[in-house]
Design an enzyme around this catalytic site. Structure first.
Site, mmCIF file in Angstrom:
data_model
loop_
_atom_site.group_PDB
_atom_site.id
_atom_site.type_symbol
_atom_site.label_atom_id
_atom_site.label_comp_id
_atom_site.label_asym_id
_atom_site.label_seq_id
_atom_site.Cartn_x
_atom_site.Cartn_y
_atom_site.Cartn_z
ATOM 1 N N ARG A 100 0.154 -8.094 13.638
ATOM 2 C CA ARG A 100 -0.382 -6.993 12.829
ATOM 3 C C ARG A 100 -1.509 -7.488 11.920
ATOM 4 N NH1 ARG A 100 4.892 -4.937 10.160
ATOM 5 N NH2 ARG A 100 3.562 -3.438 9.092
ATOM 6 N N LYS B 212 0.828 -1.219 0.000
ATOM 7 C CA LYS B 212 0.000 0.000 0.000
ATOM 8 C C LYS B 212 0.855 1.258 0.000
ATOM 9 C CE LYS B 212 -1.128 -0.562 4.872
ATOM 10 N NZ LYS B 212 -0.127 0.301 5.493
ATOM 11 N N ARG C 209 -7.310 3.277 10.499
ATOM 12 C CA ARG C 209 -7.053 1.853 10.636
ATOM 13 C C ARG C 209 -8.126 1.157 11.465
ATOM 14 N NH1 ARG C 209 -1.373 1.485 9.434
ATOM 15 N NH2 ARG C 209 -0.526 -0.593 9.594
ATOM 16 N N ARG D 53 12.756 -3.060 9.167
ATOM 17 C CA ARG D 53 11.927 -2.456 10.218
ATOM 18 C C ARG D 53 11.798 -3.409 11.401
ATOM 19 N NH1 ARG D 53 6.684 -0.303 7.092
ATOM 20 N NH2 ARG D 53 5.780 -1.252 8.937
ATOM 21 N N ARG E 149 11.582 -7.533 3.195
ATOM 22 C CA ARG E 149 11.417 -6.087 2.995
ATOM 23 C C ARG E 149 12.548 -5.292 3.659
ATOM 24 N NH1 ARG E 149 5.701 -3.178 3.889
ATOM 25 N NH2 ARG E 149 5.949 -3.565 6.112
#
Ligand code: AMP
Length: 204
Positions: free
Chosen positions: A162, A9, A84, A151, A123
């Site tokens: 998450r 996103k 969210r 991260r 990532r």
């Protein structure tokens, strides 16, 4: 732009913002920047992010809505990562009403859980530019590979938490926007260009 972690996103929101020359407002990026600058709010947000927990609504909405209120009156924007949950939806729409702005489209990027995990573990973030790469699917240029970081909220256990939040907190928002007739579900499978093409085809 709504989607589970790893759905791309951030990448798609950035592309959309570039194409239409509008602002890209990423809540996660705002929080990471504030944490990097060492502000009190940033440090508070960081404590939650590191554990893969959602930042409390008041703190999240405060930071994002301040950014939104800083836009010029006719300026457009892409929201990425905010709202969210339904409480943030209500805070957002109260602020938008006051600014005389509206949400015109809601894109939901859909990705199976196994692909979420595959993407997240590879990532990497470039702290200098904010650009996001993937070791396998979107390899970074060799000259910047030394400065890339993973991260802290991208570990498998954190991603699972998450994802759980995404199902219980974020997905219920979709019915709110579906009632307004502005939800578009897009498959997030494939390369960033392929997903971009699906978004583009829809918008054209
Ligand atoms: P993202 O970059 O969108 O994946 O967000 C990274 C992390 O920032 C999330 O796991 C949350 O801890 C926090 N975060 C981002 N946006 C929000 C939000 N709207 N509400 C609460 N926490 C958020």
């Amino acid at each position: 732009m709504i989607g589970p972690p790893g759905s791309g996103k951030g990448t798609q929101a950035q592309r959309l913002a570039n194409r239409f020359r509008i602002e890209h407002i990423s809540s996660g990026e705002l929080f990471r920047q504030a944490a990097g600058q060492g502000s009190a709010l940033g440090k508070a947000a960081e404590r939650y992010m590191k554990k893969g927990l959602l930042v409390p609504d008041k703190l999240a909405a405060g930071m994002v809505l301040e950014r939104l209120q800083g836009l010029a009156s006719k300026e457009g924007f892409v929201l990425d990562g905010f709202p969210r949950n339904l409480s943030q939806v209500h805070a957002l729409h109260a602020a938008l009403d006051a600014l005389d702005k509206q949400i015109q489209h809601v894109f939901v990027l859909e990705l199976p859980e196994k692909d979420v995990l595959l993407r997240i573990t590879g990532r990497r973030l470039d702290p200098e530019t904010g650009n996001i790469y993937h070791l396998k699917f979107n390899p970074p240029p060799a000259e910047i590979s030394d400065r890339l970081i993973q991260r802290t909220d991208d570990s498998e256990a954190t991603v699972r938490r998450r994802l759980q939040d995404y199902h219980t907190e974020t997905l219920p928002m979709i019915s709110f926007y579906a009632k307004m007739g502005i939800v578009h579900c897009i498959s997030a499978l494939g390369s960033p260009d392929e997903v971009d093409n699906r978004l583009r085809a829809y918008l054209e």
